[in-house]
Motif scaffolding. Structure first.
Motif, short mmCIF file in Angstrom:
data_model
loop_
_atom_site.label_atom_id
_atom_site.label_comp_id
_atom_site.label_asym_id
_atom_site.label_seq_id
_atom_site.Cartn_x
_atom_site.Cartn_y
_atom_site.Cartn_z
N PRO A 43 9.63 2.15 1.49
CA PRO A 43 8.48 1.17 2.15
C PRO A 43 8.17 -0.06 3.02
O PRO A 43 7.74 -0.12 3.88
N ILE A 44 9.77 -0.69 2.81
CA ILE A 44 10.03 -1.59 3.71
C ILE A 44 10.05 -1.40 5.36
O ILE A 44 9.18 -1.70 6.37
N ALA A 45 10.66 -0.23 5.41
CA ALA A 45 11.18 0.43 6.49
C ALA A 45 10.20 0.71 7.14
O ALA A 45 9.62 0.89 8.52
N ILE A 46 9.49 1.74 6.35
CA ILE A 46 8.44 2.52 6.76
C ILE A 46 7.51 1.50 7.42
O ILE A 46 6.60 1.96 8.17
N ALA A 47 6.96 0.11 6.52
CA ALA A 47 6.15 -0.50 7.39
C ALA A 47 6.09 -0.86 8.31
O ALA A 47 5.22 -1.40 9.66
N ARG A 48 7.34 -1.69 8.52
CA ARG A 48 8.04 -2.19 9.56
C ARG A 48 8.24 -1.41 11.24
O ARG A 48 7.56 -1.61 12.37
N SER A 49 7.91 0.11 10.78
CA SER A 49 8.27 1.04 11.61
C SER A 49 6.67 1.35 12.49
O SER A 49 6.59 1.21 12.91
N LEU A 50 5.59 0.76 11.28
CA LEU A 50 4.54 1.60 12.14
C LEU A 50 3.95 0.23 12.12
O LEU A 50 3.07 0.62 13.97
N ALA B 93 0.88 -1.30 -0.33
CA ALA B 93 0.07 0.18 0.15
C ALA B 93 1.10 1.37 0.16
O ALA B 93 0.21 2.36 -1.30
N ILE B 94 1.75 1.30 0.56
CA ILE B 94 2.21 2.50 0.70
C ILE B 94 3.45 2.96 -0.56
O ILE B 94 3.81 3.98 -1.12
N THR B 95 4.19 1.16 -1.16
CA THR B 95 4.47 1.53 -2.36
C THR B 95 3.41 2.20 -3.61
O THR B 95 4.27 3.18 -3.76
N GLU B 96 2.35 1.75 -3.23
CA GLU B 96 1.58 2.29 -4.48
C GLU B 96 0.67 3.96 -4.39
O GLU B 96 0.66 4.40 -5.13
N GLY B 97 0.81 4.09 -2.49
CA GLY B 97 0.46 4.91 -2.28
C GLY B 97 1.88 6.52 -3.02
O GLY B 97 1.57 7.66 -3.27
N GLN B 98 3.57 5.24 -2.70
CA GLN B 98 4.45 6.48 -3.16
C GLN B 98 3.92 7.00 -5.02
O GLN B 98 4.76 8.12 -4.96
N ARG B 99 3.73 5.71 -5.26
CA ARG B 99 3.73 6.31 -7.15
C ARG B 99 2.87 7.10 -7.77
O ARG B 99 2.75 7.53 -8.12
N GLN B 100 2.01 7.00 -6.91
CA GLN B 100 0.35 8.15 -6.94
C GLN B 100 0.87 9.39 -6.03
O GLN B 100 0.32 10.23 -6.36
N GLY B 101 1.92 9.63 -5.67
CA GLY B 101 2.10 10.61 -4.58
C GLY B 101 1.31 10.97 -3.13
O GLY B 101 1.42 12.38 -3.20
N THR B 102 0.56 10.02 -2.91
CA THR B 102 -0.20 10.12 -1.66
C THR B 102 0.67 9.74 -0.46
O THR B 102 0.28 10.29 0.69
N MET B 103 1.53 9.52 -0.76
CA MET B 103 2.39 9.34 0.27
C MET B 103 4.11 9.46 0.52
O MET B 103 4.76 9.83 -0.43
#
Length: 198
Positions: free
Chosen positions: A153-160, A138-148
């Motif tokens: 992405p993996i590091a952000i996901a693990r932090s969350l 989801a983070i990868t797709e959000g970054q692709r669309q400019g919403t995140m």
């Protein structure tokens, strides 16, 4: 001749019935007092049937927890459409709340909390990997669309997920007359949204 292949429902997996029996045992008497023999008795099958599926109770518990938490997570997370920080925060908050209310999870934490420790201190479990995969995608797709925001992405996901652990397992230690559960949950949502906003 017309094929009936697509009209027939998939055969139920007998292992699900065995896992249901194990779940009932743990809810009734806790993990330490649950045996493969008792699981077999509740499932209405021989001990050897259960032993052929799982060599010991830890192996059975691993499959049970994966099924339980995996079903819970996929039932809470709806990330259709463009992923946004708010949508991800809603999904994570709902998952945290559902875990805290899940009867198997709360029973394990109450009676046998040491079963959770390996997944906090030593290794990631299959359910955690499932959650991380959903979040990272989801983070990868959000970054692709400019919403995140940008970032790995993996590091952000693990932090969350690390942050969410505290809200699942320790939130009750932070509740008193000044801060209630709703206030803490609102802070979790704020934490996630601000962490992901570009």
């Amino acid at each position: 001749m017309t094929s009936h292949r697509h009209n027939q429902q998939a055969e139920p997996n007998p292992r699900d019935g065995y896992l249901d029996a194990a779940r009932d045992c743990i809810l009734d008497v806790g993990w330490r007092r649950t045996t493969l023999t008792e699981v077999a008795r509740r499932a209405g099958v021989s001990r050897m049937t259960i032993y052929r599926a799982w060599s010991d109770m830890p192996a059975l518990l691993g499959d049970l927890m994966t099924r339980e938490w995996g079903t819970l997570v996929t039932g809470q997370v709806d990330l259709t459409g463009a992923p946004t920080p708010e949508g991800l925060a809603d999904a994570m908050s709902a998952t945290v709340d559902a875990l805290r209310q899940n009867e198997l999870f709360t029973r394990i934490v109450e009676l046998d909390p040491e079963l959770i420790l390996p997944y906090l201190l030593a290794r990631r479990g299959r359910s955690q990997e499932l959650i991380l995969g959903i979040l990272a995608a989801a983070i990868t797709e959000g970054q692709r669309q400019g919403t995140m925001r940008a970032g790995a992405p993996i590091a952000i996901a693990r932090s969350l997920v690390l942050a969410a652990h505290g809200f699942v397992l320790s939130a009750h230690t932070m509740l008193d007359d000044e801060v209630d559960a709703a206030a803490l949950d609102a802070e979790l949502r704020t934490l996630i949204v601000r962490s992901l906003t570009p």
